[in-house]
Design an enzyme around this catalytic site. Structure first.
Site, mmCIF file in Angstrom:
data_model
loop_
_atom_site.group_PDB
_atom_site.id
_atom_site.type_symbol
_atom_site.label_atom_id
_atom_site.label_comp_id
_atom_site.label_asym_id
_atom_site.label_seq_id
_atom_site.Cartn_x
_atom_site.Cartn_y
_atom_site.Cartn_z
ATOM 1 N N THR A 1 49.287 47.749 -6.997
ATOM 2 C CA THR A 1 48.024 47.072 -6.684
ATOM 3 C C THR A 1 46.866 48.058 -6.564
ATOM 4 O OG1 THR A 1 48.851 47.158 -4.441
ATOM 5 C CG2 THR A 1 48.974 45.049 -5.554
ATOM 6 N N PHE B 1 44.313 41.709 1.514
ATOM 7 C CA PHE B 1 45.502 42.374 2.054
ATOM 8 C C PHE B 1 46.381 41.422 2.844
ATOM 9 C CE2 PHE B 1 42.521 45.974 1.439
ATOM 10 C CZ PHE B 1 43.333 46.773 0.634
ATOM 11 N N CYS C 1 49.093 43.778 4.745
ATOM 12 C CA CYS C 1 49.502 45.015 4.083
ATOM 13 C C CYS C 1 49.560 46.191 5.057
ATOM 14 C CB CYS C 1 48.493 45.315 2.980
ATOM 15 S SG CYS C 1 48.926 46.785 2.054
HETATM 16 C C1 HEM Z 1 51.840 43.620 1.985
HETATM 17 C C2 HEM Z 1 48.006 43.790 -0.962
HETATM 18 C C3 HEM Z 1 48.465 48.628 -1.239
HETATM 19 C C4 HEM Z 1 52.685 48.328 1.084
HETATM 20 C C5 HEM Z 1 50.731 43.269 1.256
HETATM 21 C C6 HEM Z 1 50.186 41.928 1.177
HETATM 22 C C7 HEM Z 1 49.131 41.977 0.335
HETATM 23 C C8 HEM Z 1 48.985 43.339 -0.102
HETATM 24 C C9 HEM Z 1 48.244 40.799 -0.086
HETATM 25 C C10 HEM Z 1 50.722 40.682 1.887
HETATM 26 C C11 HEM Z 1 51.694 39.959 0.989
HETATM 27 C C12 HEM Z 1 52.165 38.633 1.529
HETATM 28 O O1 HEM Z 1 51.663 38.129 2.525
HETATM 29 O O2 HEM Z 1 53.100 38.098 0.917
HETATM 30 C C13 HEM Z 1 47.808 45.123 -1.282
HETATM 31 C C14 HEM Z 1 46.698 45.608 -2.083
HETATM 32 C C15 HEM Z 1 46.815 46.967 -2.144
HETATM 33 C C16 HEM Z 1 48.003 47.328 -1.401
HETATM 34 C C17 HEM Z 1 45.633 44.710 -2.719
HETATM 35 C C18 HEM Z 1 45.938 47.971 -2.829
HETATM 36 C C19 HEM Z 1 44.707 47.762 -3.179
HETATM 37 C C20 HEM Z 1 49.627 48.983 -0.595
HETATM 38 C C21 HEM Z 1 50.103 50.334 -0.410
HETATM 39 C C22 HEM Z 1 51.303 50.242 0.246
HETATM 40 C C23 HEM Z 1 51.567 48.837 0.473
HETATM 41 C C24 HEM Z 1 49.366 51.594 -0.869
HETATM 42 C C25 HEM Z 1 52.216 51.338 0.715
HETATM 43 C C26 HEM Z 1 51.878 52.579 0.876
HETATM 44 C C27 HEM Z 1 52.823 47.005 1.494
HETATM 45 C C28 HEM Z 1 53.961 46.525 2.238
HETATM 46 C C29 HEM Z 1 53.715 45.168 2.521
HETATM 47 C C30 HEM Z 1 52.428 44.862 1.922
HETATM 48 C C31 HEM Z 1 55.196 47.320 2.633
HETATM 49 C C32 HEM Z 1 54.590 44.215 3.304
HETATM 50 C C33 HEM Z 1 54.184 44.276 4.741
HETATM 51 C C34 HEM Z 1 55.012 43.376 5.633
HETATM 52 O O3 HEM Z 1 55.192 42.205 5.326
HETATM 53 O O4 HEM Z 1 55.464 43.880 6.657
HETATM 54 N N1 HEM Z 1 49.965 44.112 0.470
HETATM 55 N N2 HEM Z 1 48.562 46.190 -0.903
HETATM 56 N N3 HEM Z 1 50.522 48.102 -0.050
HETATM 57 N N4 HEM Z 1 51.910 45.995 1.327
HETATM 58 FE FE1 HEM Z 1 50.207 46.121 0.300
#
Ligand code: HEM
Length: 457
Positions: free
Chosen positions: A268, A395, A402
């Site tokens: 992403t 996010f 996130c």
């Molecule tokens: C969860 C977007 C970058 C790790 C999420 C979710 C979104 C998201 C929308 C929630 C998903 C849901 O509710 O089903 C993004 C966007 C990013 C980004 C737009 C960059 C622009 C990152 C990065 C990492 C990461 C750099 C790790 C270093 C995670 C993890 C989750 C998550 C592990 C799950 C969290 C949980 O449910 O405990 N992200 N993300 N993401 N993201 Fe990101």
């Protein structure tokens, strides 16, 4: 209560799949959301009906964590085949979610971010070197952003070097991942009968998962043989105990988490950076502002340090606005603990997933003036303070939001700044934005010309 309307154009048996085949899923959802003033509608994928919400007031209700929680929908359930109960794909009531969340939170503190910063800058240096060699030619932006973000999360999180800039081909891990995510999307946009006959695709899917797992197992084995004393993601997983239960993560779960972070940690962010470059090229006045900022904050060959990041506020606004128009993880899903009514009339059934479609939410005319306009001034502090609540969710929400958002923003800001400091960018082919969808979205086939800047340029 009333039932949510089905979008126009559904055919017997296939529902809206013919429209999705024509425009892509995100394209179709955008079209329907533009025609749905209520900001709530249903689409039919063969026999399965999915519910989508884009109205900010309805989203505000869905984001009330006393009534709703994350409920992975069909897309994420397919991804569970390789990400299991890893953080992203876990159901909230799976004990490993809370355990891993508590164990890994320290890896995303400000202090930890400071520790990763130098590694991220080194990866950015490699991209500067690559584009310098290619000065005067066109680069395929999404691929280089993917190399950059994959290498950064792998080195910062796991001490693993992909060295993606040393090779012309994308790493075979990325190719396997690209196909696997594409297949996950196809599974939800194919008819059950088509799925039954997609044996070749399924065999490829299995092979791709095996390849990704082999890489992950290698990374874990390597750390066990060569322990380090830092507190990166991998060390926390291998050694830290959950402060609440005193338990550690088991080996199967560690494998799921490593894969989850390799995927969620790069895909992403690379899309966000690619959209940002595309919008900068269409908006010369904003590009000029960004150059001015970069030359002010990082003059000459100043070595970037963590303190510079906070001063890159134009770069930050460019990224936030790119993520408004094209949130690169374009949906998340929630379900009520009990039957609930939202908006005073729509019945939401217990445990049934509801998708928040963020490209639609982020264009809601209730919340945004001229929503289709790329306007970074929406993110000036005063405008931001006055923003419509719950109209911007790139996010996700609440405790399942996130975990890597700061990592993403720090990385993307410094990468954008370092590239603009070194290169004049241009768009000789007048790129027309097209979206490539896997489960995430990015600009398709976007080539940009890069040329080393001259002193004082
Ligand atoms: C969860 C977007 C970058 C790790 C999420 C979710 C979104 C998201 C929308 C929630 C998903 C849901 O509710 O089903 C993004 C966007 C990013 C980004 C737009 C960059 C622009 C990152 C990065 C990492 C990461 C750099 C790790 C270093 C995670 C993890 C989750 C998550 C592990 C799950 C969290 C949980 O449910 O405990 N992200 N993300 N993401 N993201 Fe990101």
């Amino acid at each position: 209560t009333v039932s949510v309307p089905l979008a126009a154009g559904a055919l017997p048996v296939i529902g809206h799949l013919h429209q999705i085949a024509r425009t892509g899923l995100v394209g179709q959802l955008l079209e329907v959301s533009r025609r749905s003033p209520e900001g709530i509608f249903k689409l039919r994928f063969g026999s399965r009906v999915s519910l989508f919400v884009t109205d900010p007031d309805l989203v505000a209700e869905l984001c009330d964590e006393t009534r709703f929680r994350k409920m992975p929908g069909p897309g994420l359930r397919v991804v569970r085949k390789f990400a299991g109960d890893g953080l992203f794909t876990a159901f909230g009531d799976e004990p490993n979610w809370g355990k891993a969340h508590r164990i890994l939170l320290p890896a995303f503190s400000q202090r930890a971010m400071r520790g990763y910063f130098e590694m991220i800058v080194e990866v950015c240096d490699q991209l500067v070197a690559k584009w310098s060699r290619k000065s005067g030619t066109d680069v395929l932006v999404a691929d280089d952003m993917t190399r950059l973000t994959l290498d950064s999360i792998a080195i910062a999180g796991f001490g693993h070097r992909f060295d993606s800039f040393e090779r012309e081909e994308l790493d075979s891990f990325l190719q396997a991942l690209g196909r696997a995510l594409g297949e996950a999307l196809s599974t939800i946009t194919r008819l059950p009968v088509q799925n039954r006959f997609a044996t070749k695709a399924k065999a490829q899917y299995e092979a791709d998962i095996a390849e990704m797992n082999a890489l992950v197992d290698g990374i874990i084995a390597d750390r066990r043989v060569n322990p380090t004393d830092g507190r990166d993601l991998l060390n926390l997983m291998l050694t830290a105990a959950d402060p609440e239960t005193g338990e550690r993560l088991d080996d199967v779960n560690i494998r799921y988490q490593v894969l989850t972070f390799l995927i969620a940690g790069h895909e992403t962010t690379s899309g966000m950076l690619t959209f940002a470059f595309a919008y900068l090229l269409r908006n010369p006045a904003v590009l000029a502002q960004a150059y001015a900022e970069v030359d002010r904050v990082l003059p000459g060959d100043t070595r970037p340090d963590f303190a510079h990041v906070a001063r890159l506020e134009v770069c930050e606004r460019v990224l936030k606005e790119a993520l408004r128009l094209w949130p690169t993880a374009p949906a998340f899903s929630l379900a009520p603990f009990e039957d609930e009514v939202i908006g005073g009339r729509w019945l939401m059934k217990k445990d049934r997933p509801i998708n928040v479609f963020t490209p639609g939410l982020h264009r809601s005319s209730k919340a945004w003036d001229d929503p289709e306009e790329f306007d970074i001034d929406r993110w000036l502090p005063d405008a931001e303070a006055a923003r419509y609540p719950h109209a911007y969710k790139p996010f996700g929400n609440g405790e399942r939001a996130c975990i890597g958002r700061q990592f993403a923003m720090v990385e993307a800001k410094i990468a954008l700044a370092m590239m603009l400091r070194a290169f004049a960018i241009s768009d000789p082919h007048a790129y027309r934005l097209r979206i490539k969808e896997t489960l995430s979205i990015k600009p398709d086939e976007f080539y940009m010309r890069v040329r080393l800047r001259q002193p004082h340029e």
